[in-house]
Design a protein around this motif. Sequence first.
Motif, PDB file in Angstrom:
ATOM      1  N   GLY A 140       0.812  -1.213  -0.002  1.00 16.79           N
ATOM      2  CA  GLY A 140      -0.208   0.118  -0.013  1.00 16.79           C
ATOM      3  C   GLY A 140       0.788   1.304   0.007  1.00 16.79           C
ATOM      4  N   THR A 141       0.114   2.476  -0.016  1.00 17.41           N
ATOM      5  CA  THR A 141       0.789   3.718  -0.094  1.00 17.41           C
ATOM      6  C   THR A 141      -0.023   4.525   0.644  1.00 17.41           C
ATOM      7  N   SER A 142       0.755   5.563   1.531  1.00 17.76           N
ATOM      8  CA  SER A 142      -0.037   6.840   1.854  1.00 17.76           C
ATOM      9  C   SER A 142      -0.460   7.858   1.015  1.00 17.76           C
ATOM     10  N   ASN A 143       0.075   7.639  -0.229  1.00 12.13           N
ATOM     11  CA  ASN A 143      -0.391   8.870  -1.323  1.00 12.13           C
ATOM     12  C   ASN A 143      -1.741   8.567  -1.819  1.00 12.13           C
ATOM     13  N   VAL A 144      -2.322   9.557  -1.363  1.00 12.42           N
ATOM     14  CA  VAL A 144      -3.946   9.425  -1.935  1.00 12.42           C
ATOM     15  C   VAL A 144      -4.048   9.452  -3.418  1.00 12.42           C
ATOM     16  N   VAL A 165      -3.134   3.745   2.706  1.00  5.81           N
ATOM     17  CA  VAL A 165      -2.685   3.369   4.166  1.00  5.81           C
ATOM     18  C   VAL A 165      -2.248   4.623   4.829  1.00  5.81           C
ATOM     19  N   GLY A 166      -2.534   4.465   6.343  1.00  6.44           N
ATOM     20  CA  GLY A 166      -1.998   5.581   7.069  1.00  6.44           C
ATOM     21  C   GLY A 166      -2.609   5.518   8.351  1.00  6.44           C
ATOM     22  N   THR A 167      -2.103   6.528   9.149  1.00  2.00           N
ATOM     23  CA  THR A 167      -2.547   6.504  10.716  1.00  2.00           C
ATOM     24  C   THR A 167      -2.782   8.070  11.040  1.00  2.00           C
TER      25      THR A 167
END
Length: 453
Positions: free
Chosen positions: A177-181, A192-194
């Motif tokens: 996954g990636t945090s980059n929307v 993904v992200g918190t």
Amino acid sequence: MSEARITDLYEVTMAHSYLAEGMTAPATFSLFVRKLPPGRGFLVAAGLEPVLDHLARVRVGEDDVAAFAEVLRRPRRELEPLLGLGFGGEVRAVPEGRIVLPGEPLLEVTAPLPEAQLAESFLLNQVCHQTAVASKAARCVLAAAGRPVVDFSLRRTHGVDAAEQAARLGALVGFAGTSNVAAAHAHGLRAVGTMAHSYVEAFGDEAEAFRAFARSHPGPVTFLVDTYDTVAGVAVAARVLRELGLHDGCAVRLDSGDLGALAVRAREVLDAAGLPRVRVTASGGLDEHGVDALVRAGAPIDVFAVGTLVGVAADAPYLDAAYKLVDYDGRPMMKLSAAKATAPGAKQVFRGPGFADTVALRDEPAPSGARPLLEPVMAGGRRTRPRPSLAASRALFEADLAELPAAARRLTDPEPPRAVVSERLRRFTADVRHRLEDRVRRAGAPGPQPRAG
């Protein structure tokens, strides 16, 4: 900005000169990496798809001619021969995701000389950067030994385009996954992200911050636990998760300190709270070496998040790559410069079992049991096949990685396979070199001297 202007000045001046001289016969250029960066045992070919998009749409327009004239400080009418110049040639290339070795062409372009020349800067920019990042990301997948790896590089990459590429390339080699929307949406990746430390600080109380986050996002949540005291933060997270009845898919994230030791303590706290299925995620300055050290130490970390060091390929941020003319108008071309000599002629790479690679002339038959790596991907300036999916490119990578010798997969002191040169290409190169050296000697010989008196 027009893509025709994404080039170096000398590409423009050379293309203009070729047109003025009527030098528009077909030319073949070969793009290859001379040597691996230190500590690398292989490269993952990447950047081809943006290259094909660029070649299919690039065309010098009126505004481009005006821009060229302005930067060259010349009358616009002198640059008008460039108007309408695009790309109508062919490309043969190693598909994205394939593992490649130094000295092997990643792609070859054949087109009228001005067209092939003007493409150089963009092609090197895309292939070099993306191959470097994909190769770094692939090493993280190896280091994680089957545990998920996710991309957190957006905030530290060299521009948003590079960040989008890093997310895509991570997925190409197996990131989860990636945090980059934007990248997740564009490429169908898992986002993904918190939360940030500022989120916890804004509430002043960790428990209330965690409750508020879970109220807004009732699905599986990940709590960042190291804002104040990591072990105490894990205990607070465990209490809130039990209170809200959250278990499967949830996690705590460690982002600082001794990640290995803290992961052990976090696992103990979560297990003691009856939360064995709550995972431990680690981030903070990780790349393949950090991930490998944690895995080897047996740290109970379930997911690794990598960012800065991978998104910029920090230890090997560039490739010693070149785009060289190997044939013009049916005449073989080569460079003779010391330490940078090139081999003439259009080529093919044949791969035998166990990465027994042979660099050969394009029209040579394949060695027994070998298969060609370069495939036709563009003709007449148009793609010759649909764009492959990320899943298809990832399957190519995984198949090559499984076949790659173990010594090349090592993260420390790898031993890369070496491609050999076919006997026919070796003889051809020697013959062309001899003819060129003879021509240079004759050109440099003094002419008849006038007699005295």
